[in-house]
Design an enzyme around this catalytic site. Structure first.
Site, PDB file in Angstrom:
ATOM      1  N   TYR A  48      45.720  43.439  34.322  1.00 19.49           N
ATOM      2  CA  TYR A  48      44.318  43.552  34.737  1.00 19.49           C
ATOM      3  C   TYR A  48      43.457  43.801  33.505  1.00 19.49           C
ATOM      4  O   TYR A  48      43.868  44.519  32.581  1.00 19.49           O
ATOM      5  CB  TYR A  48      44.163  44.701  35.747  1.00 19.49           C
ATOM      6  CG  TYR A  48      42.733  44.934  36.165  1.00 19.49           C
ATOM      7  CD1 TYR A  48      42.080  44.014  36.996  1.00 19.49           C
ATOM      8  CD2 TYR A  48      42.023  46.042  35.732  1.00 19.49           C
ATOM      9  CE1 TYR A  48      40.757  44.212  37.374  1.00 19.49           C
ATOM     10  CE2 TYR A  48      40.704  46.243  36.103  1.00 19.49           C
ATOM     11  CZ  TYR A  48      40.078  45.328  36.927  1.00 19.49           C
ATOM     12  OH  TYR A  48      38.769  45.525  37.293  1.00 19.49           O
ATOM     13  N   ASP A  62      29.854  51.814  31.312  1.00 16.54           N
ATOM     14  CA  ASP A  62      30.087  50.673  32.205  1.00 16.54           C
ATOM     15  C   ASP A  62      28.843  50.429  33.064  1.00 16.54           C
ATOM     16  O   ASP A  62      28.862  50.597  34.279  1.00 16.54           O
ATOM     17  CB  ASP A  62      31.320  51.017  33.074  1.00 16.54           C
ATOM     18  CG  ASP A  62      31.765  49.871  33.961  1.00 16.54           C
ATOM     19  OD1 ASP A  62      31.358  48.728  33.708  1.00 16.54           O
ATOM     20  OD2 ASP A  62      32.516  50.148  34.916  1.00 16.54           O
ATOM     21  N   ASP A  89      37.796  41.443  35.404  1.00 21.69           N
ATOM     22  CA  ASP A  89      36.607  41.979  36.065  1.00 21.69           C
ATOM     23  C   ASP A  89      35.400  41.234  35.482  1.00 21.69           C
ATOM     24  O   ASP A  89      35.220  41.228  34.261  1.00 21.69           O
ATOM     25  CB  ASP A  89      36.567  43.477  35.680  1.00 21.69           C
ATOM     26  CG  ASP A  89      35.407  44.247  36.238  1.00 21.69           C
ATOM     27  OD1 ASP A  89      34.560  43.657  36.903  1.00 21.69           O
ATOM     28  OD2 ASP A  89      35.375  45.473  35.978  1.00 21.69           O
ATOM     29  N   ASP A  91      32.238  41.875  36.725  1.00 21.88           N
ATOM     30  CA  ASP A  91      31.070  42.620  37.213  1.00 21.88           C
ATOM     31  C   ASP A  91      30.325  41.811  38.284  1.00 21.88           C
ATOM     32  O   ASP A  91      30.914  41.367  39.238  1.00 21.88           O
ATOM     33  CB  ASP A  91      30.142  42.993  36.050  1.00 21.88           C
ATOM     34  CG  ASP A  91      30.727  44.100  35.173  1.00 21.88           C
ATOM     35  OD1 ASP A  91      31.775  44.670  35.540  1.00 21.88           O
ATOM     36  OD2 ASP A  91      30.123  44.407  34.128  1.00 21.88           O
ATOM     37  N   HIS A 116      37.420  39.265  39.636  1.00 22.95           N
ATOM     38  CA  HIS A 116      36.666  39.814  40.779  1.00 22.95           C
ATOM     39  C   HIS A 116      35.201  39.914  40.428  1.00 22.95           C
ATOM     40  O   HIS A 116      34.814  40.225  39.316  1.00 22.95           O
ATOM     41  CB  HIS A 116      37.252  41.123  41.308  1.00 22.95           C
ATOM     42  CG  HIS A 116      37.220  42.318  40.411  1.00 22.95           C
ATOM     43  ND1 HIS A 116      36.062  43.045  40.159  1.00 22.95           N
ATOM     44  CD2 HIS A 116      38.205  42.939  39.736  1.00 22.95           C
ATOM     45  CE1 HIS A 116      36.359  44.057  39.367  1.00 22.95           C
ATOM     46  NE2 HIS A 116      37.647  44.020  39.069  1.00 22.95           N
ATOM     47  N   GLU A 118      31.391  41.252  42.061  1.00 26.07           N
ATOM     48  CA  GLU A 118      30.962  42.306  42.999  1.00 26.07           C
ATOM     49  C   GLU A 118      29.528  42.119  43.500  1.00 26.07           C
ATOM     50  O   GLU A 118      28.748  41.362  42.907  1.00 26.07           O
ATOM     51  CB  GLU A 118      31.131  43.671  42.327  1.00 26.07           C
ATOM     52  CG  GLU A 118      30.173  43.937  41.198  1.00 26.07           C
ATOM     53  CD  GLU A 118      30.690  44.951  40.161  1.00 26.07           C
ATOM     54  OE1 GLU A 118      31.909  45.037  39.958  1.00 26.07           O
ATOM     55  OE2 GLU A 118      29.835  45.625  39.561  1.00 26.07           O
ATOM     56  N   CYS A 126      29.558  51.744  37.257  1.00 26.76           N
ATOM     57  CA  CYS A 126      30.933  51.986  37.697  1.00 26.76           C
ATOM     58  C   CYS A 126      30.962  52.226  39.206  1.00 26.76           C
ATOM     59  O   CYS A 126      30.127  52.949  39.733  1.00 26.76           O
ATOM     60  CB  CYS A 126      31.507  53.201  36.958  1.00 26.76           C
ATOM     61  SG  CYS A 126      32.996  53.845  37.735  1.00 26.76           S
ATOM     62  N   ARG A 161      34.439  41.594  45.502  1.00 26.72           N
ATOM     63  CA  ARG A 161      34.466  43.054  45.599  1.00 26.72           C
ATOM     64  C   ARG A 161      33.192  43.524  46.289  1.00 26.72           C
ATOM     65  O   ARG A 161      32.104  43.058  45.963  1.00 26.72           O
ATOM     66  CB  ARG A 161      34.562  43.633  44.190  1.00 26.72           C
ATOM     67  CG  ARG A 161      34.068  45.076  44.060  1.00 26.72           C
ATOM     68  CD  ARG A 161      34.394  45.647  42.702  1.00 26.72           C
ATOM     69  NE  ARG A 161      33.490  46.718  42.339  1.00 26.72           N
ATOM     70  CZ  ARG A 161      33.583  47.448  41.235  1.00 26.72           C
ATOM     71  NH1 ARG A 161      34.577  47.221  40.382  1.00 26.72           N
ATOM     72  NH2 ARG A 161      32.717  48.394  40.964  1.00 26.72           N
ATOM     73  N   GLU A 191      35.767  48.482  47.298  1.00 28.18           N
ATOM     74  CA  GLU A 191      35.633  49.479  46.222  1.00 28.18           C
ATOM     75  C   GLU A 191      35.328  50.874  46.769  1.00 28.18           C
ATOM     76  O   GLU A 191      34.577  51.024  47.743  1.00 28.18           O
ATOM     77  CB  GLU A 191      34.525  49.031  45.252  1.00 28.18           C
ATOM     78  CG  GLU A 191      34.173  50.028  44.160  1.00 28.18           C
ATOM     79  CD  GLU A 191      35.292  50.295  43.131  1.00 28.18           C
ATOM     80  OE1 GLU A 191      36.467  50.405  43.513  1.00 28.18           O
ATOM     81  OE2 GLU A 191      34.958  50.422  41.939  1.00 28.18           O
ATOM     82  N   ASN A 213      42.096  49.678  44.267  1.00 25.98           N
ATOM     83  CA  ASN A 213      41.776  50.181  42.926  1.00 25.98           C
ATOM     84  C   ASN A 213      42.214  51.637  42.809  1.00 25.98           C
ATOM     85  O   ASN A 213      41.594  52.522  43.373  1.00 25.98           O
ATOM     86  CB  ASN A 213      40.257  50.056  42.723  1.00 25.98           C
ATOM     87  CG  ASN A 213      39.787  50.620  41.383  1.00 25.98           C
ATOM     88  OD1 ASN A 213      40.594  50.935  40.512  1.00 25.98           O
ATOM     89  ND2 ASN A 213      38.483  50.735  41.221  1.00 25.98           N
TER      90      ASN A 213
HETATM   91  C1  LIG Z   1      37.689  48.747  38.359  1.00 29.12           C
HETATM   92  C2  LIG Z   1      36.498  48.968  37.485  1.00 29.12           C
HETATM   93  O1  LIG Z   1      35.463  48.101  37.911  1.00 29.12           O
HETATM   94  C3  LIG Z   1      36.798  48.603  36.042  1.00 29.12           C
HETATM   95  O2  LIG Z   1      35.869  48.160  35.361  1.00 29.12           O
HETATM   96  O3  LIG Z   1      37.920  48.830  35.609  1.00 29.12           O
HETATM   97  C4  LIG Z   1      36.000  50.441  37.471  1.00 29.12           C
HETATM   98  C5  LIG Z   1      37.080  51.451  37.119  1.00 29.12           C
HETATM   99  C6  LIG Z   1      36.596  52.823  36.699  1.00 29.12           C
HETATM  100  O4  LIG Z   1      35.498  52.948  36.130  1.00 29.12           O
HETATM  101  O5  LIG Z   1      37.352  53.771  36.863  1.00 29.12           O
HETATM  102  C7  LIG Z   1      35.330  50.736  38.806  1.00 29.12           C
HETATM  103  O6  LIG Z   1      34.119  50.497  38.922  1.00 29.12           O
HETATM  104  O7  LIG Z   1      36.017  51.187  39.747  1.00 29.12           O
HETATM  105 MG   LIG Z   2      34.356  47.203  36.484  1.00 30.64          MG
END
Ligand SMILES: C[C@](O)(C(=O)O)[C@H](CC(=O)O)C(=O)O
Ligand SMILES: [Mg+2]
Length: 303
Positions: A48, A62, A89, A91, A116, A118, A126, A161, A191, A213
Site C-alpha cells: 500500500y 496530510d 492513495d 486522495d 482509492h 475519496e 486525514c 472511499r 473510512e 483501514n
Molecule cells: C489511509 C490514509 O488515507 C493514508 O493516507 O494512509 C490515512 C491514514 C492515516 O492518516 O492514519 C487516513 O486518512 O486514514
Molecule cells: Mg490518505
C-alpha cells in the site's frame, strides 16, 4: 529493480485473481521502495502507498498539499521494485472529475495495480481527523465514473472511499457507498468506522469487495486479521505502520548518539548491514558484473 519478474499487467491480473479467492489480503504501507521489497520478502499479499506517508515524507501534513506529480513519481518508484500489486492513495483525485480521470490514467501508466479515491472536498484532510467535509454524492459519482472510464487495463482496481461516516452518520455513508458501486467502483473503502458493528453493517449493505483501514491511533480499534476475515473484508491496509516504526527507531538511535556519544547501545535494534545487502540482492548484482567482466589481464592470448 532489475530483479522483478512481472510487468504491471501481470501484477494487476494477479491482484484480480487474489481478490476473487475471497481470502483477506494484507497490504502494509511501504514508505519507500526498499520497504516494499521487505514487504514482499516477508510474504504479504500486496503493498500500500499512503498519501499520509508520501506527504509526511516531504515533511508536510496530510491536507492535500502534495501534488499528483509527486504521488505519481513516488508510486512508480515503489511499484516497480516489487512483483506484488501496489495500491496507491490518490486522495480526492486532485480536482474535479476530469482531473480524477487523468489521475487514474497516470497511476495506470506508473505501474500501479489500483488506487482509492475519496469523497472529501479538496483540500482534503486525514480521514481520522475531525472537521472533514464531503462533496455532494453526485460529484463523487462523477469522479468514480470518470475514474473507471479512464483506465485502459480493466484489471486496474478502482476503490471508492467514503469519508461520510464522520460527517453525515453511518446510514447516509452507506447510501453513498451504494451509489459509488452503481457508478462502477470495484471496491469500497469505508473510512473511519467507529466499531465492528459499523464494519458489519457496511458488509451487509455492499456487494463488492471491501477494504479496512487499520491505521494506528485513529477512530477504529485495531482489529485482528481473523476478526476482519469474519467480518467478510477483503483487503486490510496498515498504511503508516512501517513509517511510524522506522521513525521511532531513528529517534531512539539519535537520542543514543547524543546521550552516549556513539551507537553501540542501539546496534541490536538496527537492520544489520548483512540484512540490508540481502534485501538489495547485492550478491546477484555481483554475479551479473562477473558475467561481463570474466577475464583477467594475464589471460590475454598472445597474438
Ligand atoms: C489511509 C490514509 O488515507 C493514508 O493516507 O494512509 C490515512 C491514514 C492515516 O492518516 O492514519 C487516513 O486518512 O486514514
Ligand atoms: Mg490518505
Amino acid at each position: 529493480m532489475l530483479f522483478t519478474k512481472k510487468n504491471p499487467a501481470e501484477k494487476r491480473a494477479d491482484f484480480r485473481a487474489k481478490l476473487k479467492s475471497g481470502a483477506l489480503l494484507q497490504f502494509p504501507g511501504a514508505f519507500n521502495p526498499l520497504c516494499a521489497q521487505m514487504i514482499e520478502r516477508k510474504g504479504f499479499d500486496g503493498v500500500y502507498i499512503s498519501g499520509a506517508v508520501m506527504s509526511a515524507d516531504l515533511c508536510l501534513p496530510d491536507i492535500g498539499l502534495a501534488t499528483l506529480t509527486e504521488f505519481a513519481e513516488r508510486g512508480h518508484q515503489i511499484a516497480r521494485v516489487t512483483d506484488l500489486p501496489a495500491v496507491i492513495d490518490v486522495d480526492t483525485g486532485f480536482g474535479e472529475p476530469m482531473m480524477a480521470a487523468r489521475t487514474i490514467r497516470t497511476m495506470e501508466e506508473m505501474g500501479l495495480s489500483g488506487c482509492h479515491i475519496e469523497d472529501q472536498v479538496m483540500p482534503k484532510r486525514c480521514g481520522h481527523l475531525d472537521g472533514k467535509e464531503v462533496v455532494e454524492t453526485g460529484v463523487m459519482v462523477q469522479r468514480v465514473k470518470a475514474a473507471v472510464d479512464a483506465r485502459r487495463d480493466a484489471n486496474f482496481v478502482v476503490i471508492a472511499r467514503s469519508d461520510a461516516r464522520a460527517v453525515e452518520g453511518l446510514d447516509k455513508a452507506v447510501d453513498r457507498m451504494k451509489a459509488y458501486v452503481d457508478a462502477g467502483a470495484d471496491m469500497i473503502f469505508p473510512e473511519a468506522m467507529q466499531n465492528e458493528k459499523e464494519f458489519e453493517a457496511v458488509r451487509k449493505a455492499i456487494s463488492v469487495p471491501l477494504l479496512a483501514n487499520m491505521t494506528e491511533f485513529g477512530k477504529s480499534r485495531l482489529l485482528n486479521k481473523k476478526e476482519l476475515e469474519n467480518l467478510g473484508f477483503n483487503i486490510v491496509i496498515y498504511p503508516v505502520t512501517t513509517l511510524r516504526l522506522a521513525m521511532y527507531g531513528a529517534g531512539k538511535g539519535l537520542d543514543a548518539i547524543l546521550r552516549d556519544g556513539d551507537q553501540n547501545g542501539v546496534l541490536d535494534i538496527m537492520q544489520h548491514r548483512r540484512d540490508l545487502y540481502d534485501l538489495l540482492r547485492y550478491e546477484d548484482y555481483n554475479q551479473f558484473d562477473q558475467s561481463i567482466f570474466n577475464f583477467e589481464v594475464g589471460d590475454t592470448p598472445k597474438g
